[in-house]
Structure formats: structure tokens, C-alpha cells
Design a protein around this motif. Sequence first.
Motif, PDB file in Angstrom:
ATOM      1  N   VAL A 334      94.338  90.291 126.122  1.00  0.00           N
ATOM      2  CA  VAL A 334      93.302  89.486 125.462  1.00  0.00           C
ATOM      3  C   VAL A 334      93.797  88.091 125.108  1.00  0.00           C
ATOM      4  O   VAL A 334      93.034  87.264 124.648  1.00  0.00           O
ATOM      5  N   ASP A 338      92.375  88.835 117.297  1.00  0.00           N
ATOM      6  CA  ASP A 338      91.664  88.135 116.231  1.00  0.00           C
ATOM      7  C   ASP A 338      92.323  88.472 114.892  1.00  0.00           C
ATOM      8  O   ASP A 338      93.217  89.323 114.811  1.00  0.00           O
ATOM      9  N   TYR A 590      90.008  92.502 119.741  1.00  0.00           N
ATOM     10  CA  TYR A 590      89.221  91.411 120.303  1.00  0.00           C
ATOM     11  C   TYR A 590      90.094  90.180 120.397  1.00  0.00           C
ATOM     12  O   TYR A 590      91.005  89.999 119.611  1.00  0.00           O
ATOM     13  N   SER A 802      84.107  93.828 129.609  1.00  0.00           N
ATOM     14  CA  SER A 802      84.046  93.594 128.171  1.00  0.00           C
ATOM     15  C   SER A 802      85.372  93.129 127.630  1.00  0.00           C
ATOM     16  O   SER A 802      86.433  93.471 128.112  1.00  0.00           O
ATOM     17  N   ALA A 804      86.307  93.842 124.672  1.00  0.00           N
ATOM     18  CA  ALA A 804      86.875  94.847 123.772  1.00  0.00           C
ATOM     19  C   ALA A 804      87.846  95.660 124.607  1.00  0.00           C
ATOM     20  O   ALA A 804      87.471  96.427 125.465  1.00  0.00           O
ATOM     21  N   CYS A 820      85.537 100.378 119.510  1.00  0.00           N
ATOM     22  CA  CYS A 820      85.974  99.211 120.252  1.00  0.00           C
ATOM     23  C   CYS A 820      85.663  99.381 121.733  1.00  0.00           C
ATOM     24  O   CYS A 820      86.168  98.666 122.561  1.00  0.00           O
ATOM     25  N   ARG A 825      80.010  98.424 121.667  1.00  0.00           N
ATOM     26  CA  ARG A 825      79.532  97.053 121.589  1.00  0.00           C
ATOM     27  C   ARG A 825      78.093  96.966 122.051  1.00  0.00           C
ATOM     28  O   ARG A 825      77.308  96.192 121.517  1.00  0.00           O
ATOM     29  N   CYS A 832      79.113  93.367 117.239  1.00  0.00           N
ATOM     30  CA  CYS A 832      80.070  92.864 118.215  1.00  0.00           C
ATOM     31  C   CYS A 832      80.059  91.352 118.275  1.00  0.00           C
ATOM     32  O   CYS A 832      81.090  90.728 118.427  1.00  0.00           O
ATOM     33  N   GLN A 835      82.053  90.240 115.557  1.00  0.00           N
ATOM     34  CA  GLN A 835      83.472  90.423 115.825  1.00  0.00           C
ATOM     35  C   GLN A 835      83.966  89.431 116.848  1.00  0.00           C
ATOM     36  O   GLN A 835      85.070  88.960 116.768  1.00  0.00           O
ATOM     37  N   MET A 836      83.103  89.149 117.796  1.00  0.00           N
ATOM     38  CA  MET A 836      83.574  88.362 118.917  1.00  0.00           C
ATOM     39  C   MET A 836      82.592  87.244 119.216  1.00  0.00           C
ATOM     40  O   MET A 836      81.754  87.352 120.085  1.00  0.00           O
TER      41      MET A 836
END
Length: 876
Positions: A334, A338, A590, A802, A804, A820, A825, A832, A835-836
Motif C-alpha cells: 500500500v 494510514d 489502507y 481494492s 483494502a 478490511c 468496503r 470506507c 477510511q480511504m
Amino acid sequence: MEVVCPIAMQNNGTQQQQQSVETSATTGGQSPATCVSIATAAAVVVASSSSNNSNNIETPPTTPQQQSNIAAVAAATTATMPAMPKEKATTAVSFNNFAELGLKKERLGVMATTMTRMQKQQQQQQQTCGCGAASAVTTTTTTSTTTENNNNSRYGNSNRYLPNGHTSPLAAALASNSSPLPIYTMCCSQQELHQQQLRAQSQNTKLYIDAMMGSPSSSRNTSAATAVEPLTPPKKSADDYIFGRYIGEGSFSMVYLAVDVHTRREYAIKVCEKRLILRERKQDYIKREREVMHMMTNVPGFVNLSCTFQDQRSLYFVMTYAKKGDLLPYINKVGSFDVACTRHYAAELVLACEQMHRRNVVHRDLKPENILLDEDMHMLIADFGSAKVMTPKERTEAASQLSDRGRRRRSARSSDDDEDSEDLYYDLDDQDDLDDVDGESNDDVDGGDEVDSAYHSCMPRRRQRRPRRGSFVGTAQYVSPEVLQNGPITPAADLWALGCIVYQMISGLPPFRGSNDYVIFKEILSCGVDFPQGFDKDAEDLVKCLLKVDPRERLGAQDEFGYYESIRSHPFFAGIQWRTLRQQTPPPIYPYLPGVCKDEDFPSSFSVPGDLEPGLDERQITRLLGMELGVGSVGGSDSAAQKTAKTKNSFDLSDAEKMQRRQAQKTDKWHVFADDEVILKKGFVNKRKGLFARKRMLLLTTGPRLIYIDPVQMIKKGEIPWSPELRVEAKNFKIFFVYTPNRTYYLDDPEGYALDWVEAIENMSKLSYGSAATATSASASASASSLPATSSSNRSNSSSSSLAIVASIANSNSSASSNCSPTARRNSPAACRQQMPLGSLTAPTAASTTTATLAVTSASAAAAATTTHAKKTASN
Ligand SMILES: Nc1ncnc2c1ncn2[C@@H]1O[C@H](COP(=O)(O)OP(=O)(O)OP(=O)(O)O)[C@@H](O)[C@H]1O
């Protein structure tokens, strides 16, 4: 065969003597060698007379010598890896032997009862024995502590290593059946025992395979499996496991997924080649790893060592299988975590440090590769080969040495030849071979690695060790300055690594980087840490407080022993529920991409390139919708016209065309990097890794290959690996992601032609793997817009790419943690998005906002439409 057993023959002790033999065998009070010889001799004596005796257990009282023999036989089953001879001592004992010994039933207590039960079982199994002789047993009562976990005997009370007081999963599983199962059986001939084992194992294997395949027979046969269990000897060997897929390898070991044929539990088994250990002089490393793993077994957050055993070639560590692999691929995949995710894993790491440090264990090699993840995505610390176990005295001394050194360093920086210090740079003592690697110790090669260990503190020093230069414990990027400077080791070394790991989780790269170790070390000693733009401020402060060159100044270094109050109360950890942390579901992983979300620190990231006009011109509409139509084109002013010609993929070049284009591109300075392939598209991109971006020339060639080149040094830096799984997704006009099974590449086209890149890559993918393999651009665009797409096919493609990240990384067939997963999502898009917050087309000006909004609308409309409908829309 008649074997004289001096120890057994001379033993005229009383019952207390028997107990004392038992105790010493159990607790390790007896030296392993003595236990082994007693055990071996006794077992052989017992075996030698087996053939003359009946099964009758109502026999005359035993003599103390005989009792001693029995205890010794029990001791013989306590084979441990450190004492190889013990394993050899587990020689035959038959049921008849006990009868011959004339053991009193009352003396044997439960043993007799169990033997009777075993007799019954064996009557049922006579046909498998074939010799007519019943097998003998020892009972759990007599030998439970000596046999359940043979490895722990040297560590005192072994019960503490596994739940419910059991020291091995096998024991736990046996106990859960609540039957005093016989632990060791022996047919009258070794060969037949072997055949029995093979039969039992093949039956268990079949059961396992049935269970894996979901065959109904698997449940039916459970009782059959139980029936064959008693035939399995307690001492583990490689035959007790079905070795499955290869998980990974270390410098002298391979790790395999394995299943215990008796319990059907999964384990990771590390198989260390003795030859390599000796050649690399890693004996201490192995011993230390085993010792510390034992210490940390059953401590939450650590890989359990279930048992160890060996054969002639290898040493085996049977460990908890960390289903989700290690942390590094997640960071790489990723780019960076985060903040919520980083906070959680950093907090778990703090707890792990507390657990180790209060046991006086300093890991010294904490790094993302050594942080494994269990099936619930909680951390399990592994790899204790570099660990140091400090005595409390050593701790105090180290602390005072730290202050002395601090003073010395300040007054005279030259004295780094600290010959007297209890340091890390030992030469391996020639005689420090693994105590159980028989007769191979002269396989000696120089170039021994750095070693120090708790072993050295309790082993006599046979010669003065000399500090070694140029080697260190740990891994270059995470090694602390004091380790580099040959300084005394304290738990603060792990706090340094904690700082490095927090930095890496947030930014994507470790804080100290360089083309070689020397450069990295210089960076470490000068503690020059760059915090890229967008680095969370609290995280930055935490990292700064941990990355102090002086270990005493590190956050937590002055805290109460094994409890890092000052770290726990740092603002970065605000909101962490420490007590229940490991029971909580970790936040999904994420990416932390402040550059592509609504982060005020990054207004420039959202600026629409200057060459774009307000509103949606024909070219842009075509570009957006053309992707839905799957019309190929390469970027450029004529791309709109080409898109309408959907008859042929523009990358589908004939040989003649290829040759022509290769000739034409020979003057191109990037041609040399294409290895005689046609360059289909090229352009500068910023290739991001976490928060760091580097300018690269990206080439798409007919390979198909995506090659990226450092334009300053004119060096090829790498390739994005192509495969049918490769997916590409545009986040906006500038940013696009290329997903590969192992990594997501974040690319930023400063010119704003991200959509062209997406299209070109997709076309190449279609050409190479067929359209089924290609993610649809529309889904990418819809995803980019953060608006839900309704096309199910698009959706599934979208979810496959995705962000995630869980299941795709873990080499596991288990499903990813629910919250996740892409499914989660989908089910909770709002959560989601929160979160993202990726990909919302945000623009700083009203005009560009209009552009973006329209683009998004068009894209999502296209995504929602059927292909036919989209075609109509496009032609309209
Ligand atoms: N208990 C485990 N569960 C799942 N994977 C594991 C487990 N233990 C090790 N691995 C994986 O197996 C690989 C090899 O591990 P191993 O401990 O043999 O070597 P290493 O520690 O990476 O290297 P070295 O021995 O050189 O320090 C690693 O990739 C590691 O992630």
C-alpha cells in the motif's frame, strides 16, 4: 541381545531414589547426558527381556532397580533438541516388560489402570501388530511432565508454555479427549512399529485430506483417527507432520507450512540445515533463538515454539503459523499505512517491547520482516536469533556504562576501541558448537558472525573474545547507534527500532536509507531523518522522541521496567485502549496518501494541469467514455480519432510495423532501455513509495513491459511486473495506480494524462492476456469518483483492485478479516470512504471543480451503463 547397564544394575535405591530419578529427568536436574545414559541403558535392559514375559500386570513387587529403570525409560522419552542422545535413547519398551519387572499395581497407580485400558485397545489392534505381542505403555500420570513437551524439560516447569498447563498441542489435544492415553507404545519389532506408524500416518493423512476437501468421511472417521493415535510415539519427529507449502527461507533455514498428523493443527516448521549452521557458525544464533522463543511462548504477541526436534541433517522448530505473513509486504503493497492503522500496529509493538523487556529480552532485530501477523491480523514477533537475554545485573551495568560512555564520548570521541566492554562483537568460540550436532563441528569455516548471548553469560569463557569490527547484530536500517558503536545494549535498542518502524509505516520507507550499509550507518549516527511532507505531526514527534542517538534520551528509556508509560501517553497513541488492544479487530490496512486525498497540506496535488480547459471538451469525454468502450489508443492529440476506430487494438502491431517503429525509435534516448522492443508509450511520472515520490521515465513496451528509469542517472530502476492480474486504475487526471499481486504502484503524471496511461496499459493487457484479464477502465473511473458503480462486473473488477489490502498479500486460503475486505468496503461504502478518502476529484478553482465534477459524473454514468448504452452515449 543382552546389554549390560551399569547404572541400572548398580541402582539399589529406594522409592525416593526412583522419584529423584524421575524428578531429575523431568526438570533437567540431571545432566542430559546422564539421563540419557540411564534411559538408554534401562530401556535396553527392559527390552532385552521382553520376549519371555506375559501380559499379566498383577505381578510381584518391583525392585527399586526396576522402578528406576521405568523412571529412566520415562526420562528417555523426554527427548529434547538440545540433547540429541536423548532422542536416540527412546528405545523399545513392551507391555511385557512391565509385567516382567513385576510392578506392583498399587505402586503404579493409574499406570496400571491405563495399561489395562491400553490392553483393551491393543486387543482391538492386534491385527495391526501382527506379532501377537501386546504393546506396552507408560501413562500420562507417570510421565506427563516428562513426555508432553520434551523440549521444555530443561527450562523447569514446562507447563507454562501452553494453555491449560499443557506443554504441547498434542498433549492438549490428548487431554481434551480426557482419556489417560498411553503415550508410548512399542511393538516387538521396530520394523513393525514403523509399519504401524506408517499405517497410522497414512490414515491420518487421508483424514486430513478428507477434512481439507470437506469430505463427509472426514467426520465419520474421527473416531478411527482417535483409535490410531495411541500408536504414535510422544516424541515428535518429521514423520509427525505433513509438510505443505514452502513459506519462506532464511540464511540457513527453510520454513514450511505443516500439519500435525495427530491433531491436524497447522504449524510453521523451520527446518535448519545443520551443515549450514556449522558452516556459517550460527550455533549460538540457533540456541538463542530457541531459548528466547521458549521464554516468549504463550506470551501474547509472540510466535509460540511448540516443540523442537532434529534428525541427522536438520533441526526443526515447530512454531505458530502466522497466517498473514509478515508486515513488510503490506507496507510495500500500500506504500504506507494510514494513521489509524499505524497507531494500532505501533501500539501492539509497544506492548510487545514491554513483554520482552520485562523478561530482560532485547530483540535487537525488530523490523517489519520480523513482525508476523496472525490470522486476525495481530502482530506476532518472531526471529530471536539476534536477541540478547540480559541478567538484571547486566541491565544495571549497561545503564551505568551508558552514562560512562556518554561522558567519554562527549570528552573524547576517539575511544571506540572498547576492548573491555561486554559487547556484541564476539568471535565465535570454536568449541561453541551446538551441543547436539554430533561430530560435525570440525566443519569449521572462518567468517563467523557476530554473537553474544545469554549463553555466554552462563557458559565458561574458554578464551578471551575479541571485539570484531565491521559486523553488528540486527539489520542495517534498524540498528541503533549504540549497537553500531559497539556500546552496551539496553532495551532502548528496540525502542530505536520502534521509531524506525513507525516512520516506515507512515512514510513507506525506513528513516535511514542509502545505497550501502556504510551510507546507512552514517545516516544513523548523524540521526538525520527527513520527514516528508504530509507525515502525521504526532507520529513525527513520536519518531523524533524515539530516534535519539543517546539511548537514555529515548522516549521510554527512563520508564519503569517493562512498562512504557511515557510512550503509551504520547499524543500519537491517544485513544488506544491498551488493555484490550489485542482483542480488538485491527483497523484495515489502507494506504496513507495525503497527496491524493483532501488534505490541506497538499493543495498542489489537486491542481488540474494547466493545459486543460474548463468543462469537458470532446477529447475528455471521449477519453473517459472511450475507456468504457475499450477502444485503444495512445495518448496524444490524435487519440480521440483513434478511439472511434475500435476495430483493432492499436498496440496489435504486425511484425513489419514493429520493425518500422523500432527503426524509428533508435534515435530516442530511451530506446536503449527497451531492449529492442517497441516503445508504445512513454512519459515522466512521479513514482511514489509511501510519501516519497521520485521522478521516473515510464516506458510501456510491446514486451509487454512497464519500465521505469531514473532520468538523472539514466539508470533503469525497475519494472512493474506484468501478469494477467495486473490492474490499472485512474484516481484523477494525474494519479493512477497499477496493482500487481504484490504491490500497488502509485504513479503521478504531472502532465495530467493519467487516463491515457490507464488506457494504454489496459490495451496492452488485453492484447497480452485477453479482455477477461483486464480491469475495466470504467470501474476504475467510477472508483476514482468515489461514487458507487452499479455494474456488477465492473464492481467485481473494482473490488479486485481494492486498496483494502489483506487477503491478496497473505499467503493464506483463509478469508481476510471482514472489515478490511473488499466485501466489507462494498457493504459499507461510507465507512470506507471515510477510511480511504481517495480519488475524489478535487480542484482548487471553481472552473476546475466544474471540470472535475463533470468528469466524475460522466465516468460514473459510463460505469453504470451497460456497454451498449455507453456506446450510444458516446456516439451521441
Ligand atoms: N511462524 C511463522 N509463520 C509464518 N511464516 C514464518 C514463520 N516463521 C518464519 N516465517 C517466514 O519464513 C521466512 C523465513 O524465516 P526464517 O526465520 O527462517 O528466516 P529469517 O529470520 O527471515 O532469516 P534469517 O534466519 O537469515 O534471520 C520469513 O519470510 C518469515 O516471514
